[in-house]
Design a protein around this motif. Structure first.
Motif, PDB file in Angstrom:
ATOM      1  N   THR A  15       0.831  -1.198   0.000  1.00  0.00           N
ATOM      2  CA  THR A  15       0.000   0.000   0.000  1.00  0.00           C
ATOM      3  C   THR A  15       0.868   1.251   0.000  1.00  0.00           C
ATOM      4  OG1 THR A  15      -1.591  -1.210   1.389  1.00  0.00           O
ATOM      5  CG2 THR A  15      -1.948   1.140   1.112  1.00  0.00           C
ATOM      6  N   ARG A  16       0.484   2.218  -0.803  1.00  0.00           N
ATOM      7  CA  ARG A  16       1.153   3.518  -0.790  1.00  0.00           C
ATOM      8  C   ARG A  16       0.094   4.615  -0.847  1.00  0.00           C
ATOM      9  NH1 ARG A  16       0.371   6.017  -5.492  1.00  0.00           N
ATOM     10  NH2 ARG A  16       0.510   4.939  -7.503  1.00  0.00           N
ATOM     11  N   ALA A  17       0.505   5.837  -0.569  1.00  0.00           N
ATOM     12  CA  ALA A  17      -0.390   6.974  -0.718  1.00  0.00           C
ATOM     13  C   ALA A  17      -0.661   7.204  -2.200  1.00  0.00           C
ATOM     14  CB  ALA A  17       0.240   8.221  -0.102  1.00  0.00           C
ATOM     15  N   ILE A  18      -1.815   7.760  -2.515  1.00  0.00           N
ATOM     16  CA  ILE A  18      -2.112   8.060  -3.916  1.00  0.00           C
ATOM     17  C   ILE A  18      -1.757   9.506  -4.220  1.00  0.00           C
ATOM     18  CG2 ILE A  18      -3.953   6.356  -3.996  1.00  0.00           C
ATOM     19  CD1 ILE A  18      -5.968   8.696  -3.988  1.00  0.00           C
ATOM     20  N   LYS A  19      -1.557   9.770  -5.499  1.00  0.00           N
ATOM     21  CA  LYS A  19      -1.237  11.117  -5.961  1.00  0.00           C
ATOM     22  C   LYS A  19      -2.524  11.828  -6.386  1.00  0.00           C
ATOM     23  CE  LYS A  19       3.125   9.282  -7.741  1.00  0.00           C
ATOM     24  NZ  LYS A  19       3.913   8.970  -8.962  1.00  0.00           N
ATOM     25  N   PRO A  20      -2.522  13.155  -6.406  1.00  0.00           N
ATOM     26  CA  PRO A  20      -3.723  13.885  -6.830  1.00  0.00           C
ATOM     27  C   PRO A  20      -4.214  13.401  -8.194  1.00  0.00           C
ATOM     28  CG  PRO A  20      -2.136  15.401  -5.892  1.00  0.00           C
ATOM     29  CD  PRO A  20      -1.432  14.070  -6.005  1.00  0.00           C
ATOM     30  N   GLY A  21      -5.510  13.099  -8.263  1.00  0.00           N
ATOM     31  CA  GLY A  21      -6.103  12.657  -9.516  1.00  0.00           C
ATOM     32  C   GLY A  21      -6.071  11.168  -9.741  1.00  0.00           C
ATOM     33  N   GLU A  22      -5.341  10.434  -8.904  1.00  0.00           N
ATOM     34  CA  GLU A  22      -5.281   8.981  -9.069  1.00  0.00           C
ATOM     35  C   GLU A  22      -6.547   8.314  -8.548  1.00  0.00           C
ATOM     36  OE1 GLU A  22      -0.918   7.064  -9.132  1.00  0.00           O
ATOM     37  OE2 GLU A  22      -1.474   7.847  -7.162  1.00  0.00           O
ATOM     38  N   ASP A  23      -6.810   7.118  -9.070  1.00  0.00           N
ATOM     39  CA  ASP A  23      -7.923   6.296  -8.626  1.00  0.00           C
ATOM     40  C   ASP A  23      -7.742   5.903  -7.166  1.00  0.00           C
ATOM     41  OD1 ASP A  23      -8.951   3.225  -8.334  1.00  0.00           O
ATOM     42  OD2 ASP A  23     -10.245   4.341  -9.685  1.00  0.00           O
ATOM     43  N   PHE A  24      -8.865   5.715  -6.466  1.00  0.00           N
ATOM     44  CA  PHE A  24      -8.814   5.336  -5.061  1.00  0.00           C
ATOM     45  C   PHE A  24      -7.994   4.074  -4.823  1.00  0.00           C
ATOM     46  CE2 PHE A  24     -11.555   7.579  -1.967  1.00  0.00           C
ATOM     47  CZ  PHE A  24     -12.009   8.605  -2.768  1.00  0.00           C
ATOM     48  N   ARG A  25      -8.009   3.162  -5.787  1.00  0.00           N
ATOM     49  CA  ARG A  25      -7.322   1.884  -5.601  1.00  0.00           C
ATOM     50  C   ARG A  25      -5.889   1.907  -6.127  1.00  0.00           C
ATOM     51  NH1 ARG A  25      -9.361  -1.741  -2.184  1.00  0.00           N
ATOM     52  NH2 ARG A  25      -8.850  -3.540  -3.464  1.00  0.00           N
ATOM     53  N   ALA A  26      -5.441   3.055  -6.615  1.00  0.00           N
ATOM     54  CA  ALA A  26      -4.107   3.134  -7.216  1.00  0.00           C
ATOM     55  C   ALA A  26      -3.001   2.839  -6.219  1.00  0.00           C
ATOM     56  CB  ALA A  26      -3.894   4.521  -7.833  1.00  0.00           C
ATOM     57  N   GLY A  27      -3.261   3.066  -4.956  1.00  0.00           N
ATOM     58  CA  GLY A  27      -2.243   2.825  -3.944  1.00  0.00           C
ATOM     59  C   GLY A  27      -2.131   1.389  -3.496  1.00  0.00           C
ATOM     60  N   ARG A  28      -3.016   0.523  -3.969  1.00  0.00           N
ATOM     61  CA  ARG A  28      -2.975  -0.895  -3.613  1.00  0.00           C
ATOM     62  C   ARG A  28      -2.273  -1.669  -4.724  1.00  0.00           C
ATOM     63  NH1 ARG A  28      -6.852  -2.017   0.285  1.00  0.00           N
ATOM     64  NH2 ARG A  28      -5.720  -3.973   0.538  1.00  0.00           N
ATOM     65  N   TRP A  29      -1.298  -2.517  -4.344  1.00  0.00           N
ATOM     66  CA  TRP A  29      -0.536  -3.306  -5.309  1.00  0.00           C
ATOM     67  C   TRP A  29      -0.096  -2.396  -6.453  1.00  0.00           C
ATOM     68  CZ3 TRP A  29      -5.712  -4.991  -4.165  1.00  0.00           C
ATOM     69  CH2 TRP A  29      -5.758  -5.751  -2.989  1.00  0.00           C
ATOM     70  N   TRP A  30       0.529  -1.280  -6.060  1.00  0.00           N
ATOM     71  CA  TRP A  30       0.853  -0.191  -6.972  1.00  0.00           C
ATOM     72  C   TRP A  30       1.832  -0.556  -8.070  1.00  0.00           C
ATOM     73  CZ3 TRP A  30       5.933  -0.103  -5.724  1.00  0.00           C
ATOM     74  CH2 TRP A  30       6.270  -0.494  -4.421  1.00  0.00           C
ATOM     75  N   TRP A  31       2.525  -1.698  -7.969  1.00  0.00           N
ATOM     76  CA  TRP A  31       3.462  -2.097  -9.015  1.00  0.00           C
ATOM     77  C   TRP A  31       2.759  -2.838 -10.149  1.00  0.00           C
ATOM     78  CZ3 TRP A  31       2.958  -4.069  -4.153  1.00  0.00           C
ATOM     79  CH2 TRP A  31       2.527  -5.390  -4.039  1.00  0.00           C
ATOM     80  N   GLU A  32       1.511  -3.226  -9.950  1.00  0.00           N
ATOM     81  CA  GLU A  32       0.767  -3.921 -10.991  1.00  0.00           C
ATOM     82  C   GLU A  32       0.117  -2.913 -11.930  1.00  0.00           C
ATOM     83  OE1 GLU A  32      -0.503  -7.554  -7.953  1.00  0.00           O
ATOM     84  OE2 GLU A  32      -2.053  -6.480  -9.084  1.00  0.00           O
ATOM     85  N   GLU A  33      -0.149  -3.347 -13.146  1.00  0.00           N
ATOM     86  CA  GLU A  33      -0.847  -2.485 -14.082  1.00  0.00           C
ATOM     87  C   GLU A  33      -2.229  -2.157 -13.528  1.00  0.00           C
ATOM     88  OE1 GLU A  33      -1.021  -4.351 -17.853  1.00  0.00           O
ATOM     89  OE2 GLU A  33       1.130  -4.256 -18.219  1.00  0.00           O
ATOM     90  N   GLN A  34      -2.654  -0.906 -13.714  1.00  0.00           N
ATOM     91  CA  GLN A  34      -3.944  -0.483 -13.187  1.00  0.00           C
ATOM     92  C   GLN A  34      -5.065  -1.266 -13.867  1.00  0.00           C
ATOM     93  OE1 GLN A  34      -4.290   1.445 -10.672  1.00  0.00           O
ATOM     94  NE2 GLN A  34      -6.519   1.411 -10.642  1.00  0.00           N
ATOM     95  N   ALA A  35      -5.869  -1.917 -13.060  1.00  0.00           N
ATOM     96  CA  ALA A  35      -7.013  -2.689 -13.556  1.00  0.00           C
ATOM     97  C   ALA A  35      -7.963  -2.837 -12.388  1.00  0.00           C
ATOM     98  CB  ALA A  35      -6.547  -4.059 -14.081  1.00  0.00           C
ATOM     99  N   ALA A  36      -8.834  -3.818 -12.442  1.00  0.00           N
ATOM    100  CA  ALA A  36      -9.758  -4.064 -11.334  1.00  0.00           C
ATOM    101  C   ALA A  36      -9.005  -4.837 -10.263  1.00  0.00           C
ATOM    102  CB  ALA A  36     -10.966  -4.847 -11.825  1.00  0.00           C
TER     103      ALA A  36
END
Length: 252
Positions: free
Chosen positions: A208-229
């Motif tokens: 888990t990491r903090a998200i950046k402005p404008g990022e999806d709510f789930r962007a901070g979870r498993w952040w090294w994976e390609e963004q998907a569901a």
């Protein structure tokens, strides 16, 4: 059987439509006595539901999954919650043998290596303990909100969970992040301080990491994976291959 289950879910959707969160919890507890469980990870949404369950002395089991890799801030929030409400929170941990085997065979950070390896860790630390926690229950309450991800916007506030063979209810499904914060502040509910540092969805510390402005709510979870569901297997298993270059340094 399937038709009857679909009818039950539709009936609950109709009954709960327009109800307040408190009324929803009370109706579910009355309709399924001693068969309702709420899972908390001590995030903002979960703290709201815990507050309502404990403050109204509702007959709903509250449990958490202690993966062994949580943030210290999460453990502190857990402790503050116990002190505030003086109510028990059940704990389900991974099977010792499974953890020992995983770490011995693949090391402590194998989840960075591939989607499959990450899912294996999630299964051992979260999915299997959840199965034990939900055994014998008829309703599983969660803090899921539609706003959290595009994947969750396709869900319903009341669903049939075929995997666990029970009804799944998300009492805060239509709430916004701002509404959740307003409620927490109004009622002085203990919250995880990581939320004030850019963390909106808080899971295991390495994942888990903090998200950046404008990022999806789930962007901070498993952040090294390609963004998907991206899910851990508790609510969905959809994901795609891919690894962030930052992870290469962590694996070095």
């Amino acid at each position: 059987m399937q038709v009857a289950l679909e009818g039950l879910v539709e009936d609950l959707r109709h009954r709960l439509a327009g109800q307040s969160v408190t009324d929803t919890l009370e109706l579910i507890a009355d309709h399924f006595p001693d068969k309702v469980a709420f899972s908390t990870s001590f995030g903002l949404e979960d703290q709201i539901l815990t507050h309502l369950i404990f403050s109204h002395n509702l007959p709903i089991r509250v449990f958490t999954l202690d993966t062994g890799r949580n943030f210290q801030e999460t453990y502190s929030t857990w402790n503050k919650t116990l002190l505030r409400y003086q109510k028990p929170i059940e704990v389900y941990a991974p099977q010792r043998e499974s953890i020992e085997h995983l770490v011995q065979q693949k090391g402590p950070n194998s989840f960075y290596e591939s989607i499959e390896a990450r899912k294996e860790c999630c299964h051992i630390r979260k999915v299997e303990p959840l199965g034990r926690a939900l055994a014998g229950q008829r309703v599983w309450l969660t803090g899921i909100r539609a706003e959290q991800s595009p994947n969750r916007q396709n869900m319903h506030a009341v669903e049939w969970d075929a995997g666990h063979q029970l009804i799944k209810v998300h009492p805060l499904f239509d709430w916004t992040w701002d509404e959740a914060w307003e409620y927490v502040r109004e009622h002085s509910i203990p919250f995880n301080p990581l939320h004030q540092q850019g963390f909106v969805s808080i899971g295991c510390a390495p994942c888990t990491r903090a998200i950046k402005p404008g990022e999806d709510f789930r962007a901070g979870r498993w952040w090294w994976e390609e963004q998907a569901a991206k899910e851990c297997g508790l609510h969905s298993t959809a994901a795609h291959e891919g690894r962030d270059p930052v992870v290469e340094k962590l694996l070095a």
